[in-house]
Design an enzyme around this catalytic site. Structure first.
Site, short mmCIF file in Angstrom:
data_model
loop_
_atom_site.label_atom_id
_atom_site.label_comp_id
_atom_site.label_asym_id
_atom_site.label_seq_id
_atom_site.Cartn_x
_atom_site.Cartn_y
_atom_site.Cartn_z
CG HIS A 155 35.79 65.69 44.37
ND1 HIS A 155 35.59 64.68 45.28
CD2 HIS A 155 34.69 65.69 43.57
CE1 HIS A 155 34.44 64.10 45.04
NE2 HIS A 155 33.87 64.69 44.01
CB SER A 186 41.10 63.41 50.97
OG SER A 186 40.17 64.39 51.37
N GLY A 226 36.01 59.04 56.28
CA GLY A 226 35.97 57.94 57.23
C GLY A 226 34.89 56.91 57.00
CG ASP A 263 37.23 60.33 47.33
OD1 ASP A 263 37.49 59.84 48.44
OD2 ASP A 263 36.98 61.54 47.16
N GLY A 264 36.95 56.95 48.57
CA GLY A 264 36.03 56.51 49.60
C GLY A 264 36.37 55.15 50.17
N GLY A 265 36.75 55.11 51.44
CA GLY A 265 37.03 53.84 52.10
C GLY A 265 38.28 53.14 51.62
CG HIS A 324 41.05 64.33 46.51
ND1 HIS A 324 40.74 64.14 45.17
CD2 HIS A 324 39.87 64.32 47.17
CE1 HIS A 324 39.43 64.01 45.04
NE2 HIS A 324 38.87 64.13 46.23
CG MET A 361 32.38 68.66 50.61
SD MET A 361 32.19 67.54 52.01
CE MET A 361 33.45 66.31 51.61
CG MET A 371 31.91 66.39 46.21
SD MET A 371 32.35 65.40 47.64
CE MET A 371 33.95 66.13 48.01
CG ASP A 376 37.31 65.67 49.32
OD1 ASP A 376 36.95 65.26 48.20
OD2 ASP A 376 38.00 64.99 50.10
CG MET A 423 32.09 60.12 44.48
SD MET A 423 33.54 60.70 45.38
CE MET A 423 33.05 60.45 47.09
#
Length: 214
Positions: A65, A7, A144, A174-176, A32, A36, A67, A34, A136
């Site tokens: 993506h 990302s 982060g 996606d995430g962590g 990727h 937003m 959002m 993001d 997600m």
């Protein structure tokens, strides 16, 4: 085959071209992006004009993506900017099927994303029409964050739904994501991993991406 989609939310925005070249040379599969809007999620990032500019710098697959609220109003802009796939949230549009069909009518791949509290049952009637489902594993809006462990059961359930129906649908998380959680989500059935801070914060980008691929 596991695909890695770093990302660029975690990259240095002042030099996006070199940041994208860095992950390309390090063995990443997708970029990727993001997007937003400050409404659907509490943050603002990239718009289609930025995607159009960075499209000139690479031939890598652009995974956009969205959002954003009312994602259907932005599809034409991101297609024109060079998106290879547009992913929309099931929570963000009242007419999900229409939105997916419109994306595909533009000649790009279409995906759907689920927030942590959204049930996998919301995608049962659209699963056969999409190219990707994104789970997600953090609440969207910021990079982060720590991985939400309950995401693993959601990934397993979606993998079963995809395989039972014999569908050719990518399952993205996606995430962590790091070298530890990557192994867990792959074991649960994911095949596309989004990683931001783990990749861009690494001293050795090539090694970081390789560790995600196992």
């Amino acid at each position: 085959m596991i695909k890695i989609a770093p990302s660029i939310l975690s990259s240095d925005f002042s030099c996006l071209e070199s940041e994208i070249k860095k992950i390309e040379n390090a063995g990443a599969d997708w970029v990727h992006i993001d997007v937003m809007d400050g409404n659907f999620v509490p943050n603002l990032t990239f718009g289609a004009p930025v995607v159009k500019m960075i499209r000139k710098t690479t031939k890598m697959f652009f995974d956009c993506h969205l959002m954003v609220e009312h994602p259907e109003t932005y599809i034409d802009d991101f297609v024109a900017a060079g998106a290879d796939m547009i992913v929309v949230h099931v929570e963000a549009t009242k007419h999900l099927h229409r939105c997916i069909q419109y994306i595909k009518s533009k000649g790009v791949k279409a995906g759907i994303a689920l927030n942590p509290a959204t049930s996998v049952t919301t995608v049962e009637n659209i699963l056969g029409d999409v190219d990707l489902v994104l789970v997600m594993s953090v609440n969207p809006g910021f990079g982060g964050q720590s991985f939400i462990p309950s995401s693993l059961e959601k990934i397993k359930a979606l993998r079963k739904m995809i395989d039972t129906r014999g569908l050719n649908v990518d399952l993205q998380v996606d995430g962590g994501i790091n070298d530890v959680t990557a192994k867990e989500v792959v074991a649960a059935g994911a095949n596309v991993l989004v990683a931001g801070s783990y990749v861009y914060g690494a001293a050795d980008t090539t090694a970081a991406i390789a560790s995600l691929k196992g």
